[in-house]
Design an enzyme around this catalytic site. Sequence first.
Site, PDB file in Angstrom:
ATOM      1  N   GLU A  29      36.245  27.883  42.762  1.00  0.00           N
ATOM      2  CA  GLU A  29      35.880  28.995  41.551  1.00  0.00           C
ATOM      3  C   GLU A  29      35.154  27.606  40.377  1.00  0.00           C
ATOM      4  O   GLU A  29      34.802  27.020  40.052  1.00  0.00           O
ATOM      5  CB  GLU A  29      37.258  29.084  40.724  1.00  0.00           C
ATOM      6  CG  GLU A  29      36.662  30.111  39.812  1.00  0.00           C
ATOM      7  CD  GLU A  29      38.215  30.616  39.387  1.00  0.00           C
ATOM      8  OE1 GLU A  29      38.924  29.994  40.127  1.00  0.00           O
ATOM      9  OE2 GLU A  29      37.886  31.567  38.529  1.00  0.00           O
ATOM     10  N   HIS A  76      34.148  29.003  37.013  1.00  0.00           N
ATOM     11  CA  HIS A  76      34.506  29.545  36.176  1.00  0.00           C
ATOM     12  C   HIS A  76      33.847  29.543  34.740  1.00  0.00           C
ATOM     13  O   HIS A  76      33.686  28.306  33.852  1.00  0.00           O
ATOM     14  CB  HIS A  76      36.239  29.469  35.882  1.00  0.00           C
ATOM     15  CG  HIS A  76      36.825  30.578  35.420  1.00  0.00           C
ATOM     16  ND1 HIS A  76      36.883  30.084  33.427  1.00  0.00           N
ATOM     17  CD2 HIS A  76      37.611  31.402  35.129  1.00  0.00           C
ATOM     18  CE1 HIS A  76      37.270  31.460  32.873  1.00  0.00           C
ATOM     19  NE2 HIS A  76      38.234  31.723  34.889  1.00  0.00           N
ATOM     20  N   ASP A  95      32.328  33.366  40.038  1.00  0.00           N
ATOM     21  CA  ASP A  95      33.320  34.334  38.790  1.00  0.00           C
ATOM     22  C   ASP A  95      32.506  34.966  37.949  1.00  0.00           C
ATOM     23  O   ASP A  95      31.698  34.232  36.816  1.00  0.00           O
ATOM     24  CB  ASP A  95      34.311  33.694  38.101  1.00  0.00           C
ATOM     25  CG  ASP A  95      35.374  34.266  37.297  1.00  0.00           C
ATOM     26  OD1 ASP A  95      36.865  33.866  37.155  1.00  0.00           O
ATOM     27  OD2 ASP A  95      35.033  35.013  36.099  1.00  0.00           O
ATOM     28  N   HIS A 118      34.866  36.722  41.941  1.00  0.00           N
ATOM     29  CA  HIS A 118      36.509  36.859  40.885  1.00  0.00           C
ATOM     30  C   HIS A 118      35.308  37.998  40.267  1.00  0.00           C
ATOM     31  O   HIS A 118      34.361  37.210  39.268  1.00  0.00           O
ATOM     32  CB  HIS A 118      36.466  35.926  40.249  1.00  0.00           C
ATOM     33  CG  HIS A 118      37.548  35.401  41.532  1.00  0.00           C
ATOM     34  ND1 HIS A 118      38.239  34.219  41.073  1.00  0.00           N
ATOM     35  CD2 HIS A 118      38.553  35.482  42.446  1.00  0.00           C
ATOM     36  CE1 HIS A 118      39.136  33.230  41.178  1.00  0.00           C
ATOM     37  NE2 HIS A 118      38.775  34.495  42.289  1.00  0.00           N
ATOM     38  N   GLU A 159      38.902  41.234  38.707  1.00  0.00           N
ATOM     39  CA  GLU A 159      39.746  40.218  38.251  1.00  0.00           C
ATOM     40  C   GLU A 159      40.246  40.797  36.507  1.00  0.00           C
ATOM     41  O   GLU A 159      38.823  40.613  36.020  1.00  0.00           O
ATOM     42  CB  GLU A 159      39.339  38.765  38.060  1.00  0.00           C
ATOM     43  CG  GLU A 159      40.648  38.003  37.456  1.00  0.00           C
ATOM     44  CD  GLU A 159      40.447  36.278  37.279  1.00  0.00           C
ATOM     45  OE1 GLU A 159      39.087  36.450  38.640  1.00  0.00           O
ATOM     46  OE2 GLU A 159      40.642  36.177  36.707  1.00  0.00           O
TER      47      GLU A 159
END
Lengths: 345, 132
Positions: A144, A146, A176, A269, A304
């Site tokens: 991920e 992020h 993300d 995401h 999300e």
Amino acid sequence: MAPTLPRLGVTLYSFTPDFHAGRYTFEDLVVRAAELGLGPGLEVIGFQSFRGFPHVPAEIERRFLELVDTHGWELSCLDANVDVAVRADRLLTEDEIVHYVGAQLETAGRLGFPVLRIQNMATPRVVERLVPRAEQLGVKLGMEIHAPETVRSPWVLALRELYERLDSPYAGFIPDFGASTQAISPSVYEVYRAKGVSDDLLAEIARRWDELGTRTFEAHEEIGSFIGLAHSMGAGDHAVNLAVFAVGIHGHQAPEAWAEIMPSVVHVHGKFFDIRDGREPVVPIEELFRVLVEHGYTGYVSSEYEGWHWNTESDAFDMVAAQQELCRRVLAGLAEERVAGEVSG
Amino acid sequence: MLTEQVIGDGSLTGRDDGFSFDLRMPWYRALPLSSVEGVDVRIDGQAVPSEELRLSLNGETYALSDLPPLYDDWWYVADPATVWAPKSGGLAPGQHELDVTIALRIPYIVESGHPLVMRERCVKTQTTNGGS
């Protein structure tokens, strides 16, 4: 012919407050999200949804997979946690981390998840050691990225180098959308203004956030500096949350920058904080989907919703439904553009 | 995060040698018991010595000092732990202000070798349950 597009879905993390407060069990969430048509992709956090994770009793597993089947879900991603600091006395060794994440990888394989989300405490060496088993199980490892990290963060560059060398479809990234925001969500300001935080402080936070977008920085240092600012301007107990929301979940990376790693993207995401008048005020959904579509990404984008950290009024199910409506509209527009492009080109 | 549920609603129970209440984890996922770095309890403004607190979960009862080695024993996110706090003279029936702070080490957020420790404080005024 209509172009093949990314598929939508949801992560049950979006409904964390409903789950935490006991309004819905894990199984209730699987059913409710299906009834609202929030699929087809289903993403869950192992340590949130399964008691005893990464060991999932056979009976729980059977009931879960039955629900998935009955409600037409497609498993999109299982979220692992790379808990290097589970021990109070020391950090785990590399062997221990491989073992710890490896157990979660086995569960992903057994349940039939195509992707295992991993986190940046897994070093390139750890990832490299997990890849052979991921290949055997047919589960892709997705690191991920992020906020406030970017495709150019040093640890991401190190992984990109590894991925180039490995050239395995089982080692990839999960962008993300929260890493590519245009401002701090207006709902943050509204909520904290209502809690009594001064307009002067909120304006200063906005100014400093803009300034962060002009340079590289270390997240923990900036969170510390935002906490100091908020304390000095009377935010009291709200200082830490304000700092974390500002620096830790609203990133500055241009949407186009994801293009650099698109061939390695195994899952996405679709982070968002709010939907107003059919738009996400700070997440450039159309620009982000444009990058995905232009690179032929046909995997899942998990909605999300994370506005629940500060917005305790809105219904998370309504929010996800509204965001997916926006995503579908954007995708339809992008598909039309591509068809038109193919005809004229 | 998720601070409101730290003290379980309607869970304050008075006894003639102390009181108990339900403690929830202010985090979105299960953590091992070794992640609990501290629990501070005040009742009506008066601190209870942390070493006297007892935490019951998964059928076991622990002192806070028992927790650090338990990195393979999990606190599931949906489960309340029951905290027992001794109080000389007990807790009189009626309304009391319960003030609880819990510190959790977040095991995957580590900066320069130091794991993040989250502190969440929850204050609720509750009327005691019957008790005995």
